[in-house]
Design an enzyme around this catalytic site. Structure first.
Site: not given
Ligand code: MG
Ligand code: ADP
Length: 622
Positions: A88, A26, A209, A187
């Site tokens: 990111k 991840d 999420d 994800e």
């Molecule tokens: Mg995450």
């Protein structure tokens, strides 16, 4: 079916030796994790300090050394310019995203040639891909320690809304770190796998999420152990960092510090804000001491500050539910993912919206990595069963430009991937030997309102009459969401193809805007499309008649010729000036009627010629 492996007498159990060393990673905005499947169960691997969460932070030291994770994070306050976090947010992004992202980042970002951002460190300029590869390398070192050898491959997770170039940048970072990517996995989809929801009965599942930097919502449909992503949505610039910032702004106000503070002070305030926020998940109020200021922040006050941000995620959930064409009472399970989903207000609002209690037994920080590990294990062929198939969807339609600057959708949005679709096109002009293929993304009718992804030409088409070449255009989106387009002329088998790697990314807000626009302008769009179609029709008739006159004007009397030439000229003018598709259509019909007897005479002539033994081909060549 594969042959069954049998253990050799006296040897190691074959299973242990045959297993591929596959890991799930991840690669988070805030934290990264690596997990493996051991004896059929997934588990997160600890780093050399015994920690499961690797802060996604990279520090460049004076002597050229690179620190990653917790070691790097301790430099955040002392050396912010050389300590890179939240990288990111820049991965796969281009110059157009910089004004929005740049001022939020506490380090120096410069845009280099090619439009890609570079961060200036004392180590020299580094790219987001390089920084991400350091994080991946650090994660993989925990995997190497566990296996006692190199790893064979990894499944790396990405936010569902990552576009082509962001996915490609993630793959590039892995390659740079020497990692073989088995698959990029969304994800939220990974989280559903971690909960083993594929093993229960059928039903619709929502995955909410909320991490440090991004928000994602996905609606999945489960049918006999198969997940299908019905729709996804999100915001790559909304997460726990924003809650920290809200508290930090409040702290700056309280302590009387102006808005233009130096990076170290900024980080100090952000750190205080973050720990206050995390305290409030368990406590009703928390005391804060920062920059010589002492005070108390209550949960109630904190909730007031973040209410609009959380409401925004709820609005996105509603939109995605309507995209998926499901009502909240049809959703059987809701899964909570991401550290920020621990905030009680978030849970409350999620439960209210979906009308059920969201799943949270698994550590919300770990679920994504656990699911990635299970998927990696599957892809590596370590599992006996092949009961799990994963399907993801395209966020925006992929289309092609057709005559008149119109978009023809080849693959509609929310189509599950991998997918391959073909459509046949033809040439517009006699003797046309090249065709330009323009690939666009978006929901609007006009190409100019969509996003241009790539262009390429198909050349060496054998010259034929207009409309007789058959060009098969194929759009192929692979399991990682990358697009390949090919065009083939069927009679000659000439092929041309392109892999689409846009030079910069598309922000979720832009995706949202494009979707909103397509709804807002749908009426206007239809009118414009109708008009453009009639204009193309008029062009075609003018082209046809002009070339027929070139060849066969001798079939007409002088008066007929003059009158036909006049109607062609009139139509050309009318086409340029008319803005009503109905009027243009009537006019085209009239001209076509005027030329009917001419067409009949030409037809008769070609039949006579054919009867006289000429081939059709010779006729076409004229
Ligand atoms: Mg995450
Ligand atoms: P990402 O997916 O972006 O890497 P994570 O899922 O690791 O992020 O979540 C990190 C975010 O979760 C951070 O903003 C962190 O402050 C927040 N977080 C972690 N624990 C808590 C908590 N107990 N209460 C509130 N927020 C938390």
């Amino acid at each position: 079916m594969a042959l069954m492996q049998i253990a050799e007498p006296g040897g190691f159990p074959s299973e242990r030796r045959q297993q591929m060393r596959a890991v799930g990673i991840d690669l988070g905005t805030t934290n990264s994790l690596i997990a493996v499947v051991e004896d059929g169960a997934p588990k997160v691997l600890p780093d050399s300090n015994g920690a499961f969460l690797i802060p996604s932070v990279v520090h460049y030291e004076k002597d050229g050394d690179v620190l990653v994770g917790a070691n790097a994070q301790s430099r955040v306050l002392t050396d912010p310019l050389n300590t890179l976090s939240s990288i990111k947010r820049l991965l796969g992004r281009g110059i157009t995203d910089m004004p929005r992202l740049g001022n939020k980042l506490p380090y120096e970002v410069e845009v280099r040639e090619g439009g890609m951002p570079t961060i200036l460190t004392r180590y020299g300029p580094v790219s987001p891909v390089q920084v991400s590869s350091e994080i991946l390398r650090c994660a993989v070192s925990a995997g190497k320690a566990y296996f006692g050898s190199e790893i064979d491959g990894a499944v790396i997770t990405v936010p569902a809304y990552f576009d082509d170039s962001q996915r490609q940048a993630t793959k590039d970072a892995a390659t740079l770190a020497g990692i073989k990517v088995l698959r990029l996995l969304n994800e939220p989809t990974a989280a559903a796998i971690a909960y083993g929801l594929n093993e229960s009965e059928e039903g619709i599942i929502a995955v909410y999420d909320l991490g440090g930097g991004t928000f994602d919502i996905s609606i999945l449909r489960l049918t006999k152990g198969v997940f299908e992503v019905l729709a996804t949505g999100g915001n790559s610039a909304l997460g726990g960092d924003d809650f920290d910032r809200v508290i930090a702004d409040w702290l700056c106000e309280q302590t009387g510090i102006g808005p233009s503070i130096d990076p170290s002070t900024q980080r100090l305030v952000m750190t205080a804000a973050r720990s206050a926020k995390e305290d409030l998940t368990l406590a009703e109020c928390t005391s804060i001491t920062t920059l010589g200021w002492r005070g108390v922040l209550s949960r109630e006050h904190f909730y007031k500050m973040i209410d609009s941000l959380i409401s925004e995620t709820m609005r996105t959930c509603k939109r995605v539910m309507s995209d998926a064409n499901v009502k909240s009472n049809q959703i059987r399970e809701v899964v909570l993912v991401g550290g920020s989903s621990r905030i009680p207000l978030v849970r409350e609002k999620v439960n209210d919206l979906f009308g059920c209690k969201a799943r949270s037994e698994l550590d919300p920080d770990q679920v994504v990595a656990l699911g990635a590990a299970i998927q990696a294990d599957n892809l590596a062929g370590n599992r006996q069963s092949e009961d799990m198939l994963l399907l993801d969807v395209l966020p925006l339609s992929l289309g092609i430009e057709t005559m008149g600057g119109l978009t023809e959708k080849i693959i509609p949005r929310n189509t599950t991937i991998p997918v391959s679709k073909s459509q046949e096109f033809t040439t517009f002009k006699d003797g046309q030997t090249a065709m330009s293929i323009h690939i666009v993304q978006g929901e609007r009718e006009l190409v100019s309102d969509c996003r241009s992804l790539a262009r390429f030409d198909l050349r060496d088409i054998p010259p034929m009459v207009a409309g007789s070449a058959k060009v098969l255009v194929t759009y192929e989106v692979d399991a990682d969401g990358l697009l390949n387009v090919s065009a083939m002329e069927k009679t000659s088998q000439v092929v041309s193809r392109i892999e689409v790697k846009p030079s910069y990314g598309l922000d979720e807000n832009e995706i949202l805007r494009m979707l909103d626009d397509s709804i807002r302008y749908s009426k206007d769009d239809i009118l414009i499309r109708n008009l453009r179609e009639q204009q193309v029709e008029a062009d075609r008739l003018i082209e046809d008649l002009t070339s027929a006159l070139d060849r066969d004007s001798d079939m007409l009397t002088k008066n007929e010729l003059l009158s036909l030439q006049q109607s062609i000229a009139d139509l050309r003018i009318f086409r340029a000036e008319c803005s009503d598709h109905n009027e243009l259509s009537v006019r085209i019909g009239n001209v076509a009627k005027t030329s009917e007897s001419f067409a009949e005479r030409r037809m008769n002539k070609s039949i006579q010629l054919a009867l006289a033994g000429q081939t059709l081909e010779a006729l076409e060549k004229g």
